[in-house]
Scaffold this active site. Structure first.
Site, short mmCIF file in Angstrom:
data_model
loop_
_atom_site.label_atom_id
_atom_site.label_comp_id
_atom_site.label_asym_id
_atom_site.label_seq_id
_atom_site.Cartn_x
_atom_site.Cartn_y
_atom_site.Cartn_z
CG ASP A 120 45.60 46.24 39.46
OD1 ASP A 120 46.75 46.76 39.67
OD2 ASP A 120 44.70 46.18 40.38
CB ILE A 122 50.96 44.96 41.80
CG1 ILE A 122 52.49 44.67 40.99
CG2 ILE A 122 50.97 43.82 42.80
CD1 ILE A 122 53.51 44.51 41.92
CG ASP A 123 44.06 42.63 41.55
OD1 ASP A 123 43.71 44.01 42.42
OD2 ASP A 123 43.47 41.77 41.61
CB THR A 125 49.75 46.65 46.26
OG1 THR A 125 49.39 46.96 44.75
CG2 THR A 125 51.16 47.27 46.44
CG ASP A 265 40.77 46.31 41.61
OD1 ASP A 265 42.06 46.16 41.26
OD2 ASP A 265 40.46 47.27 42.10
P1 AMP Z 1 41.94 42.16 47.27
O1 AMP Z 1 43.08 41.79 47.28
O2 AMP Z 1 40.63 41.15 46.65
O3 AMP Z 1 41.44 42.61 48.44
O4 AMP Z 1 41.50 43.53 46.45
C1 AMP Z 1 42.80 44.48 46.11
C2 AMP Z 1 42.01 45.51 45.47
O5 AMP Z 1 40.75 46.24 46.30
C3 AMP Z 1 42.75 46.74 45.21
O6 AMP Z 1 43.34 46.55 43.95
C4 AMP Z 1 42.02 48.03 45.51
O7 AMP Z 1 41.57 48.47 44.30
C5 AMP Z 1 40.68 47.36 45.96
N1 AMP Z 1 40.28 48.39 47.13
C6 AMP Z 1 40.63 49.18 47.86
N2 AMP Z 1 39.70 49.53 48.75
C7 AMP Z 1 38.55 48.82 48.62
C8 AMP Z 1 37.34 48.74 49.12
N3 AMP Z 1 36.87 49.70 50.09
N4 AMP Z 1 36.24 47.78 48.71
C9 AMP Z 1 36.76 47.23 47.92
N5 AMP Z 1 37.95 47.04 47.15
C10 AMP Z 1 38.91 47.86 47.75
MG MG Z 2 43.90 46.04 42.07
#
Ligand code: AMP
Ligand code: MG
Length: 320
Positions: A120, A122-123, A125, A265
């Site tokens: 990823d 940028i996890d 974003t 992720d």
């Molecule tokens: P976070 O920063 O922990 O909220 O996670 C970011 C990641 O959440 C992104 O890389 C997405 O791939 C993922 N994401 C997007 N939509 C959802 C969703 N509905 N439920 C859980 N994760 C999601």
């Molecule tokens: Mg991500």
């Protein structure tokens, strides 16, 4: 040491990609909307190009399963964006052309295989765009087991001082954390219950990425009495691995009941926590499946803990 070359290449690649991200962040990035409506920036593309270039050179036969792809970026109407990406990459890799860059990004279209990397670039974003936490997350998976992982978290403070932390883990060899700018790696250890101040839980900033009210109820049932700490990205795994929280809960959002988690992720974060002594499963206590595809279709939600409270959390989830 096992996987020594993989570890060094992954550290160098993630660190260089993080440098690009920090440059973009300083220039105030703009979001571009993807087909699935999620945001992407020139830094996501640039970071994926840099990591894929490094892996392609060191391990030309290894497939890479990355979040981004260059299909949109190659379209004529995206020329200005591609030029921006190219300028950022060239600041670090002066010989790179736009064509090289789109080709490197597309190396991330690999398939889950007996041995593969998942990235990823940028996890978090959304956190990146808010100038909050984000991570460059890179992991090596063999036969469905994560063997190594690196999380570069440029906005994470290291020991309250220098900004920028790098979390590194190799299966069976523990997890360490070091300043992103370099320095002595420090071993990571999850928290024990006598550390009351750090016995708290983390969850996403984005309410739509989880179920915050249920997460709160489950944390309480597991004996955590304080409010959550909300953090973007796999930086949450780093926080659990370094003993700053006992639990990270990510339960399915009631708004998106069919959502399935992506391997990129979780793979890097999961090994960092496991090698720091913690546990990672889905909400039913099942191991996360990194063997079948980029979506973990037979897992629901994610539970990350210091270990001792894990069974209590899974039991609470079965009851509530
Ligand atoms: P976070 O920063 O922990 O909220 O996670 C970011 C990641 O959440 C992104 O890389 C997405 O791939 C993922 N994401 C997007 N939509 C959802 C969703 N509905 N439920 C859980 N994760 C999601
Ligand atoms: Mg991500």
């Amino acid at each position: 040491m096992a996987y020594e070359k993989e570890k060094q290449v992954a550290i160098a690649a993630a660190t260089l990609a993080a440098k690009l991200c920090e440059q973009v962040r300083a220039d105030i990035p703009q979001a571009i909307e993807k087909k699935d409506k999620s945001p992407v920036t020139v830094a996501d593309f640039g970071a994926q190009a840099i990591v894929c270039q490094a892996l392609a050179t060191a391990f030309p036969d290894d497939p890479i399963v990355g979040e981004e792809d260059a299909t949109e970026l190659r379209k004529p109407e995206m020329a200005a964006t591609l030029t921006k990406v190219t300028n950022y990459v060239q600041a670090l890799l002066p010989d790179a052309t736009s064509e090289d860059i789109t080709n490197w990004i597309d190396r991330g279209n690999g398939k889950v295989s007996p041995r593969y990397w998942t990235l990823d670039p940028i996890d978090g974003t959304k956190g990146f765009l808010r100038q909050d936490q984000y991570a460059v997350a890179l992991a090596l998976v063999e036969n469905g087991e994560v063997k190594g992982g690196v999380l570069a978290c440029p906005a994470m403070s290291f020991d309250g001082g220098t900004t920028g932390a790098l979390y590194v883990a190799v299966r069976g060899e523990g997890a360490t954390m070091l300043p992103l700018s370099g320095g002595e790696p420090q071993p990571l250890k999850v928290v024990t219950s006598d550390n009351v101040a750090n016995f708290r839980f983390v969850e996403s900033v984005e309410a739509a990425h989880g179920d915050q009210s249920r997460q709160n109820a489950i944390a309480q049932a597991a004996g955590i009495t304080t409010e959550s700490v909300r953090v973007d990205s796999q930086a949450k795994y780093g926080i659990v691995a370094s003993g700053k929280a006992a639990l990270y809960l990510r339960l399915p959002s009631p708004k998106y009941p069919d959502y399935r988690e992506n391997i990129w992720d979780h793979a890097a974060g999961a090994i960092v926590v496991e090698e720091a002594g913690g546990r990672v499963t889905d909400m039913f206590g099942k191991p996360l499946n990194f063997a079948d595809g980029s979506k973990m279709i037979d897992n629901r939600g994610v539970v990350v803990s210091n270990g001792p409270i894990h069974d209590k959390v899974i039991a609470a989830l079965a009851d509530n």
